[in-house]
Design an enzyme around this catalytic site. Structure first.
Site, mmCIF file in Angstrom:
data_model
loop_
_atom_site.group_PDB
_atom_site.id
_atom_site.type_symbol
_atom_site.label_atom_id
_atom_site.label_comp_id
_atom_site.label_asym_id
_atom_site.label_seq_id
_atom_site.Cartn_x
_atom_site.Cartn_y
_atom_site.Cartn_z
ATOM 1 C CB CYS A 27 2.278 5.646 -6.809
ATOM 2 S SG CYS A 27 1.045 4.979 -5.668
ATOM 3 C CB CYS A 56 0.474 2.571 -7.392
ATOM 4 S SG CYS A 56 -0.431 3.993 -6.755
ATOM 5 C CG ASP A 57 3.418 1.400 -9.811
ATOM 6 O OD1 ASP A 57 2.351 0.857 -10.140
ATOM 7 O OD2 ASP A 57 3.729 2.555 -10.152
#
Length: 308
Positions: A132, A135-136
């Site tokens: 992701c 997300c990261d």
């Protein structure tokens, strides 16, 4: 007793919820730990009609949920541990809620990201391995990153990650990419993206701090090389989330639910499937939403037939 239960959210499940709620069927939507599904891991959604300036995946899903709630849809967050589709009404065992009984069931559980299945991969998720980018990506500011994959999702992630990384290397096992031309053109015009094609990942390289690179096999020369990187983002596809249904519903060899052509009907009367869980070809937000409306209409018509 519910008239209809929808398992899974995302564009398909939420669209089905909107349609059923407007039909006064007051559906229950059971969502997993990632409400909104895969679309919430996407940054700008530019190809969903009605948003000329684009919209984030998270915002689109939040809007759909609010719309369903406005018309009376009920939501519950928890895992569906098991289902009994042997007869109607259908029974679902839901974590934290116990048994739920429903006259009809719509399955829109989507698909989850695949991994490479190479040494040091799974155990380093969160320590340099991710699926992701949204997300990261922030955690890899000014660092070198690898994206593995050759489709639209891989190139989209590579482009997004250049906002943070000093360099993004795209690794793909074939010489040619599967991504659409517009995505390839966009990626190739990004000066931060490097290309490492015809390379097969064989092992994640690590040390005490986590990921330090990716060992790849050069398919042309047969030699093993190491590409240095602080993070590896895997974007090689998805598998349908149907494990809780195995043996109870017809699927293809890859686990995607089979539906009757032109409908969302499964082999079980009263059970319908929509979105990526039954679509291994298109996998687009708009096609998922369209199939969600179909599932709701099919479910409503099925209930009407029982009353006749």
């Amino acid at each position: 007793m519910y008239k209809s239960v929808i398992v899974g959210t995302g564009p398909a499940g939420l669209t089905a919820a909107i349609y059923l709620a407007r039909a006064n069927m007051r559906p229950l939507v059971i969502e997993g730990p990632e409400p909104g599904g895969q679309l919430t891991t996407t940054t700008e959604v530019e190809n969903f009609p009605g948003f000329p300036e684009g919209i984030t995946g998270t915002e689109l899903m939040e809007n759909m949920r609010k719309q369903a709630e406005r018309f009376g849809a009920e939501f519950y967050t928890g895992w569906v541990k098991s289902v009994d589709l042997s007869k109607r009404p259908f029974k679902l065992q839901v974590e934290g809620k116990g048994e739920i009984v429903s006259e009809t069931l719509i399955i829109s559980t989507g698909a989850s990201a695949k991994y490479l299945g190479i040494p040091n991969e799974k155990e380093n998720i969160g320590r340099g391995i991710s699926t992701c980018a949204t997300c990261d990506g922030f955690f890899f500011r000014d660092k070198e990153i690898i994206v593995v994959g050759g489709g639209d999702s891989a190139l989209e992630e590579a482009n997004f990650l250049t906002r943070f990384a000093s360099k993004v290397t795209l690794v793909h096992r074939r010489k040619e990419l599967r991504a659409s031309k517009i995505m390839q053109d966009r990626a190739r015009s990004n000066e931060k993206i490097r290309w490492s094609l015809d390379k097969t990942p064989v092992e994640v390289v690590i040390d005490e701090s986590g990921v330090t690179g990716l060992k790849v096999l050069n398919n042309s020369t047969g030699k093993v090389e190491v590409i240095q990187a602080n993070g590896i983002f895997v974007a090689v596809g998805h598998h349908p989330n149907t494990s809780f249904l195995i043996g109870q519903i017809n699927t293809d060899d890859n686990g995607y639910i089979l539906t009757k052509p032109g409908t969302t009907e499964t082999n079980i009367p009263g059970v319908f499937a929509c979105g990526d869980v039954q679509d291994s070809r298109y996998r687009q937000a708009i096609t998922a939403a369209g199939s969600g409306s179909m599932a709701a209409i099919d479910s409503e018509k099925f209930m009407e037939s029982l009353e006749q």
